[in-house]
Design a protein around this motif. Structure first.
Motif, PDB file in Angstrom:
ATOM      1  N   TYR A 134       0.873  -0.919  -0.054  1.00 38.24           N
ATOM      2  CA  TYR A 134      -0.069   0.104  -0.026  1.00 38.24           C
ATOM      3  C   TYR A 134       0.953   1.191   0.040  1.00 38.24           C
ATOM      4  CZ  TYR A 134      -3.433  -3.351   1.559  1.00 38.24           C
ATOM      5  OH  TYR A 134      -4.192  -4.393   1.850  1.00 38.24           O
ATOM      6  N   VAL A 135       0.549   2.019  -0.908  1.00 36.48           N
ATOM      7  CA  VAL A 135       1.273   3.495  -0.891  1.00 36.48           C
ATOM      8  C   VAL A 135       0.456   4.418  -0.091  1.00 36.48           C
ATOM      9  CG1 VAL A 135       2.201   5.397  -2.224  1.00 36.48           C
ATOM     10  CG2 VAL A 135       2.213   3.034  -3.413  1.00 36.48           C
ATOM     11  N   LEU A 136       0.960   4.855   1.204  1.00 38.95           N
ATOM     12  CA  LEU A 136       0.287   5.652   1.971  1.00 38.95           C
ATOM     13  C   LEU A 136       0.105   7.067   1.281  1.00 38.95           C
ATOM     14  CD1 LEU A 136       2.031   5.003   5.238  1.00 38.95           C
ATOM     15  CD2 LEU A 136       0.127   3.725   4.410  1.00 38.95           C
ATOM     16  N   ASP A 137      -1.078   7.649   1.603  1.00 39.60           N
ATOM     17  CA  ASP A 137      -1.322   9.138   1.328  1.00 39.60           C
ATOM     18  C   ASP A 137      -0.503  10.202   1.831  1.00 39.60           C
ATOM     19  OD1 ASP A 137      -3.244   8.044  -0.569  1.00 39.60           O
ATOM     20  OD2 ASP A 137      -4.797   8.374   0.714  1.00 39.60           O
ATOM     21  N   GLU A 138      -0.344   9.967   3.322  1.00 37.78           N
ATOM     22  CA  GLU A 138       0.568  10.624   3.822  1.00 37.78           C
ATOM     23  C   GLU A 138       1.474   9.977   4.776  1.00 37.78           C
ATOM     24  OE1 GLU A 138      -1.010  14.102   6.069  1.00 37.78           O
ATOM     25  OE2 GLU A 138      -2.500  14.313   4.453  1.00 37.78           O
ATOM     26  N   PRO A 139       2.788  10.030   4.861  1.00 37.32           N
ATOM     27  CA  PRO A 139       3.437   9.054   5.561  1.00 37.32           C
ATOM     28  C   PRO A 139       3.326   9.426   7.024  1.00 37.32           C
ATOM     29  CG  PRO A 139       4.989  10.390   4.156  1.00 37.32           C
ATOM     30  CD  PRO A 139       3.695  10.937   3.801  1.00 37.32           C
ATOM     31  N   PRO A 140       3.349   8.536   7.901  1.00 37.32           N
ATOM     32  CA  PRO A 140       3.010   8.565   9.360  1.00 37.32           C
ATOM     33  C   PRO A 140       4.183   9.630   9.920  1.00 37.32           C
ATOM     34  CG  PRO A 140       3.321   6.474   9.098  1.00 37.32           C
ATOM     35  CD  PRO A 140       3.223   7.017   7.714  1.00 37.32           C
TER      36      PRO A 140
END
Length: 153
Positions: A41-47
């Motif tokens: 999964y490619v995160l929309d915003e990195p944590p």
């Protein structure tokens, strides 16, 4: 006696392949596009709390990544794949609750046979005009969805 054995062998040689074919569930419908097939999964915003040497690696979570609800919850309500995935920690693994048939909408909610998880809701894709045959496949106005096909005759 020999002719009986020959007849029995002929009948079994025809019957066994048919039994094997019809014992398998008939899969004429697509499994849809909501379940990610890439393996990550490619995160929309990195944590913000995840430290990594690379911004790319910090913004990618492998499908089925181990998580812990208390200590290491790397996938608690994180949006991924341009909003098409919502990751939750189900038991001990990250799952997309918008497209996982075993965790549809929430952890542990399973879709029934013949249903797919489309945007977090179990849908019978054989007769849904908005999800005909696969998720987000809308039938043209006036056409009904039957057996997963728009305008089936």
């Amino acid at each position: 006696m020999a002719s009986v054995l020959v007849n029995l062998t002929a009948i079994l040689s025809l019957a066994i392949p048919l039994l094997l074919i019809f014992s398998q569930p008939h899969v004429a419908l697509s499994t849809g596009g909501t379940e990610d097939e890439d393996g990550f999964y490619v995160l929309d915003e990195p944590p913000p709390n995840l430290r990594s040497r690379s911004r790319f690696l910090a913004s990618v979570i492998k499908k089925g990544t181990h998580c812990d609800l208390v200590n290491n919850n790397v996938c608690d309500g994180i949006s991924a794949n341009n909003g098409t995935s919502l990751l939750r920690c189900c038991k001990t693994h990250c799952r997309n609750v918008l497209g996982d048939r075993n965790n549809c909408g929430a952890c542990g909610q399973k879709c029934k046979l013949g249903e797919l998880c489309c945007n977090g809701e179990c849908i019978n894709i054989a007769y849904s005009a908005d999800n005909c045959g696969k998720c987000n496949n809308k039938c043209s106005p006036g056409l009904k969805c039957q057996y997963g096909t728009c305008g089936y005759a």
